[in-house]
Design an enzyme around this catalytic site. Sequence first.
Site, short mmCIF file in Angstrom:
data_model
loop_
_atom_site.label_atom_id
_atom_site.label_comp_id
_atom_site.label_asym_id
_atom_site.label_seq_id
_atom_site.Cartn_x
_atom_site.Cartn_y
_atom_site.Cartn_z
N PHE A 183 33.81 40.27 78.74
CA PHE A 183 33.93 41.74 78.80
C PHE A 183 33.68 42.28 80.21
O PHE A 183 33.75 43.49 80.42
CB PHE A 183 32.98 42.41 77.79
CG PHE A 183 31.51 42.08 77.98
CD1 PHE A 183 30.73 42.78 78.90
CD2 PHE A 183 30.90 41.09 77.22
CE1 PHE A 183 29.39 42.49 79.08
CE2 PHE A 183 29.55 40.78 77.40
CZ PHE A 183 28.80 41.49 78.33
N ASN B 40 30.21 53.00 75.21
CA ASN B 40 29.01 53.40 74.46
C ASN B 40 28.17 54.45 75.18
O ASN B 40 26.96 54.54 74.98
CB ASN B 40 28.19 52.16 74.10
CG ASN B 40 27.82 51.35 75.33
OD1 ASN B 40 28.00 51.80 76.46
ND2 ASN B 40 27.27 50.17 75.12
N THR C 108 23.80 48.43 71.40
CA THR C 108 24.97 48.38 72.28
C THR C 108 26.27 48.75 71.58
O THR C 108 27.09 49.48 72.14
CB THR C 108 25.09 46.95 72.88
OG1 THR C 108 23.85 46.60 73.50
CG2 THR C 108 26.21 46.87 73.90
N GLU D 163 18.18 48.78 89.95
CA GLU D 163 19.32 49.66 89.69
C GLU D 163 19.16 51.02 90.38
O GLU D 163 20.13 51.60 90.87
CB GLU D 163 19.48 49.85 88.17
CG GLU D 163 19.92 48.56 87.48
CD GLU D 163 19.82 48.61 85.96
OE1 GLU D 163 19.42 49.68 85.41
OE2 GLU D 163 20.12 47.59 85.32
N LYS E 35 28.15 57.31 81.14
CA LYS E 35 29.34 56.54 81.53
C LYS E 35 30.58 57.45 81.50
O LYS E 35 30.54 58.57 80.98
CB LYS E 35 29.50 55.36 80.58
CG LYS E 35 28.34 54.35 80.69
CD LYS E 35 28.58 53.16 79.76
CE LYS E 35 27.45 52.14 79.88
NZ LYS E 35 27.71 50.95 79.03
N ARG F 166 15.93 53.46 75.81
CA ARG F 166 16.79 52.51 75.08
C ARG F 166 16.73 52.75 73.57
O ARG F 166 17.72 52.55 72.86
CB ARG F 166 16.45 51.07 75.46
CG ARG F 166 16.96 50.76 76.88
CD ARG F 166 16.69 49.36 77.31
NE ARG F 166 17.41 48.35 76.58
CZ ARG F 166 18.64 47.91 76.85
NH1 ARG F 166 19.33 48.44 77.85
NH2 ARG F 166 19.20 46.94 76.15
N TYR G 298 26.11 45.25 87.56
CA TYR G 298 26.37 44.39 86.40
C TYR G 298 26.38 42.90 86.76
O TYR G 298 27.00 42.10 86.05
CB TYR G 298 27.69 44.79 85.74
CG TYR G 298 27.59 46.03 84.86
CD1 TYR G 298 26.65 46.10 83.81
CD2 TYR G 298 28.43 47.12 85.04
CE1 TYR G 298 26.56 47.23 83.00
CE2 TYR G 298 28.36 48.25 84.22
CZ TYR G 298 27.42 48.30 83.20
OH TYR G 298 27.34 49.41 82.39
N ARG H 134 24.23 56.73 70.98
CA ARG H 134 25.42 55.94 70.65
C ARG H 134 25.80 56.07 69.18
O ARG H 134 26.98 56.08 68.84
CB ARG H 134 25.17 54.47 71.03
CG ARG H 134 25.13 54.25 72.55
CD ARG H 134 24.49 52.91 72.90
NE ARG H 134 24.66 52.56 74.30
CZ ARG H 134 24.09 51.50 74.86
NH1 ARG H 134 23.30 50.71 74.14
NH2 ARG H 134 24.29 51.22 76.14
P1 DAT Z 1 23.31 47.48 77.00
O1 DAT Z 1 24.21 48.49 77.69
O2 DAT Z 1 23.01 47.89 75.59
O3 DAT Z 1 22.09 47.13 77.81
P2 DAT Z 1 24.40 44.91 77.84
O4 DAT Z 1 23.56 45.03 79.06
O5 DAT Z 1 24.29 43.67 77.02
O6 DAT Z 1 24.18 46.15 76.84
O7 DAT Z 1 25.95 45.05 78.25
C1 DAT Z 1 26.36 45.96 79.24
C2 DAT Z 1 27.60 46.67 78.75
O8 DAT Z 1 28.67 45.74 78.58
C3 DAT Z 1 27.45 47.32 77.38
O9 DAT Z 1 26.86 48.61 77.45
C4 DAT Z 1 28.87 47.35 76.88
C5 DAT Z 1 29.45 46.09 77.44
N1 DAT Z 1 29.34 44.98 76.46
C6 DAT Z 1 28.24 44.22 76.22
N2 DAT Z 1 28.48 43.29 75.29
C7 DAT Z 1 29.77 43.45 74.93
C8 DAT Z 1 30.65 42.80 74.00
N3 DAT Z 1 30.25 41.76 73.25
N4 DAT Z 1 31.92 43.26 73.89
C9 DAT Z 1 32.36 44.29 74.65
N5 DAT Z 1 31.60 44.95 75.53
C10 DAT Z 1 30.33 44.54 75.68
MG MG Z 2 22.01 46.20 79.73
#
Ligand code: DAT
Ligand code: MG
Length: 138
Positions: A59, A118, A93, A132, A11, A87, A51, A104
Amino acid sequence: MSTERTLVLVKPDGVKRQLTGSILARVEAKGYRLAELKQVTATREILEAHYAEHAGKPFYEPLVDFMLSGPVVAAIFEGERVIEGFRSLAGTTDPTTAAPGTIRGDFGRDWGEKVQQNLVHGSDSVDSAEREIGIWFS
Ligand code: DAT
Ligand code: MG
């Protein structure tokens, strides 16, 4: 067991902090094969597709803005159970509580922004990996 492919993104925070090499080295060191690699500046269109599952969450907008804040590095890695394996390397996360030894956990923390900065993205299933990869490497 079958060979899988996964989409890995470094990122904008990881690219800006010049951690791309360190991050990719960990994935290669685990024995996964780097199949494709490029640096790209994302567009809102790409990120809305990538996304889609998070649209409407609190978020979501800050996440898209963060992902537009600088270039990202997109990679395809291949290997047995690479989706789960990456992962595991990435860690949970929230970087503040991600385990030491993970990407991370070692490189990230909470910067007080509205979104978790992250460092990496990794696909979470075979279906999302193929979806993706189609978005980033079409
Ligand atoms: P991951 O990247 O671990 O698969 P995710 O798919 O649930 O996590 O979320 C995508 C991204 O969105 C994550 O890398 C960071 C952001 N994110 C997720 N949950 C969040 C939260 N509760 N507060 C802030 N950012 C968040
Ligand atoms: Mg994810």
